[in-house]
Design an enzyme around this catalytic site. Structure first.
Site, PDB file in Angstrom:
ATOM      1  N   GLU A   1     -10.611   4.354   3.143  1.00 17.94           N
ATOM      2  CA  GLU A   1     -10.656   2.927   3.481  1.00 17.94           C
ATOM      3  C   GLU A   1      -9.435   2.465   4.267  1.00 17.94           C
ATOM      4  O   GLU A   1      -9.581   1.766   5.271  1.00 17.94           O
ATOM      5  CB  GLU A   1     -10.800   2.092   2.197  1.00 17.94           C
ATOM      6  CG  GLU A   1     -12.162   2.200   1.537  1.00 17.94           C
ATOM      7  CD  GLU A   1     -13.287   1.733   2.448  1.00 17.94           C
ATOM      8  OE1 GLU A   1     -13.144   0.689   3.116  1.00 17.94           O
ATOM      9  OE2 GLU A   1     -14.329   2.430   2.498  1.00 17.94           O
ATOM     10  N   THR A   2      -8.249   2.826   3.817  1.00 15.34           N
ATOM     11  CA  THR A   2      -7.036   2.290   4.464  1.00 15.34           C
ATOM     12  C   THR A   2      -5.944   3.335   4.667  1.00 15.34           C
ATOM     13  O   THR A   2      -4.768   2.974   4.776  1.00 15.34           O
ATOM     14  CB  THR A   2      -6.455   1.109   3.646  1.00 15.34           C
ATOM     15  OG1 THR A   2      -6.168   1.564   2.307  1.00 15.34           O
ATOM     16  CG2 THR A   2      -7.412  -0.060   3.596  1.00 15.34           C
TER      17      THR A   2
END
Length: 409
Positions: A134-135
């Site tokens: 995700e990040t």
């Protein structure tokens, strides 16, 4: 090329002709007439509302905007390819780099991950893999003010109702968790913090795990990772099981048996000739537990036997490839010797979505359940193609390709 540029300029003219100052005034009025009553109904204090929108203007750079007075763009014909070959999605060099970072973080946060697994039943490598996907383990900062993004999209996007609900949820977060709205950062789509939660997901799943009595998914690693684990647990993650394994599914076994609704004890798959790609036996407990065939590219790609946890991964992002990416990354984090999939991706992904959709429509008329008719070959479409192929004496591939266009009509 010149004609194309001219056409683009002509199409862009209405945007330049907009009176943005007048629309900004409409936006301020809309905040009072539409957003405030909803916020008040959801027990958001006036002070929170005013703090959230002080100095906030529309973000005109966001995609999918339809300013007041403008008509939504005509729906695009689904003519693009569903995807190119999935191989680049699983780029080995990039995944190896991400896995190495994940292994380092696993060592660094060993105690935290052990507590999370004990509390929520989700393996640490799965939590790390979702965080990484995700990040980039928190390295990819969310650059936009969430209130501005959500308010802009609630005011003038193609999905106003959805974003209005998320905007109200964001206001509730600010009110209940005492979070300064200016510090609530998001992606251009409104997904917030290190887990990339929409505000409604934050309200349901975000937790305080560092003991400071604040839920901070932007800056607190314990809160961010615990929120991911809590999300997975509440979505149904089965404690003590992984996501699945790459497998050898023999040609003698119909590929039209794919899907979560066709689960069977793994012992039955083994009796039908299925083996693990790594040559290891399934454990005694796994043999007694349900597993599902999963062939994202039909006979043109790797084969898998997955557990119900695979479909829990899809709750985070409803994509077979996404869930496979997270599962493989988790395996690499847990085992430095693990690598990419042994099975190779074939020459798939070149069909137009409009052609796949036409195929789906034809199958529906023949009585098949293809799931959503959208030009994307999910498992119901894949197995319907496989059933059609088998009934018509064709080689069973369970995946749309150009040779089937004329046959499935």
């Amino acid at each position: 090329m010149a004609l194309g540029i001219l056409s683009s300029l002509l199409l862009a003219q209405p945007a330049f002709a907009l009176d943005k100052s007048a629309i900004e005034s409409q936006f301020r009025a809309w905040l009072e007439k539409t957003v405030w009553p909803e916020a008040e109904k959801n027990k958001v204090p006036r002070a929170t509302f005013e703090a959230a929108f002080k100095g906030v203007t529309l973000n005109w750079s966001l995609p999918d905007l339809v300013p007041p007075g403008e008509k939504p763009p005509p729906e695009q014909k689904q003519s693009q390819a569903e995807f190119a070959t999935p191989a680049p999605y699983f780029d080995d060099k990039k995944m190896a780099t991400l896995a190495l970072k994940g292994q380092q973080l696993r060592a660094q946060h060993m105690s935290l991950l052990a507590r999370l697994e004990k509390t929520y039943g989700v393996p640490g490598e799965i939590i790390l893999a979702l965080w990484g996907r995700e990040t980039g383990f928190g390295a990819a900062a969310s650059p936009y003010p969430a209130m501005q993004v959500l308010a802009t999209k609630a005011f003038m996007s193609t999905r106003k109702d959805l974003f209005l609900k998320e905007l109200i949820a964001a206001l509730q977060i600010s009110a209940v968790d005492k979070i300064d709205p200016k510090t609530m950062k998001s992606s251009w789509a409104g997904a917030m913090g290190q887990p990339q939660f929409m505000p409604s997901s934050f309200l349901q799943y975000a937790v305080d795990f560092d003991g400071d009595h604040k839920v901070d998914i932007w800056n607190s690693v314990p809160d961010a990772l615990a929120s991911i684990a809590n999300y997975m647990a509440k979505k149904g993650w089965q404690r003590g099981r992984g996501w699945g394994v790459e497998a050898n599914i023999p040609d003698s076994l119909s590929c039209a048996q794919e899907g979560p609704d066709l689960a069977r004890p793994i012992s039955k798959w083994v009796a039908a000739g299925v083996t693990r790609i790594d040559g290891k036996p399934f454990s005694a407990s796994e043999l007694k537990s349900d597993g599902m065939m999963m062939m994202p590219a039909g006979r043109f790609g790797p084969d898998f036997i997955v557990t119900p946890n695979f479909y829990v991964l899809k709750e985070y992002n409803n994509s077979d490839l996404y869930a496979l990416y997270v599962g493989n990354l988790a395996d690499r984090i847990a085992n430095p010797r693990a690598g990419g999939f042994a099975g190779k991706w074939g020459d798939v992904g070149k069909m137009l979505r409009s052609d796949v959709q036409a195929m789906q429509e034809a199958l529906v008329k023949k009585g098949y359940d293809v799931g959503k008719v959208d030009g994307l070959p999910g498992y119901k479409t894949r197995r319907s193609i496989g059933d059609f192929e088998a009934k018509n004496g064709l080689k069973q591939t369970c995946y749309p390709d150009a040779s089937l266009k004329e046959k499935i009509r």
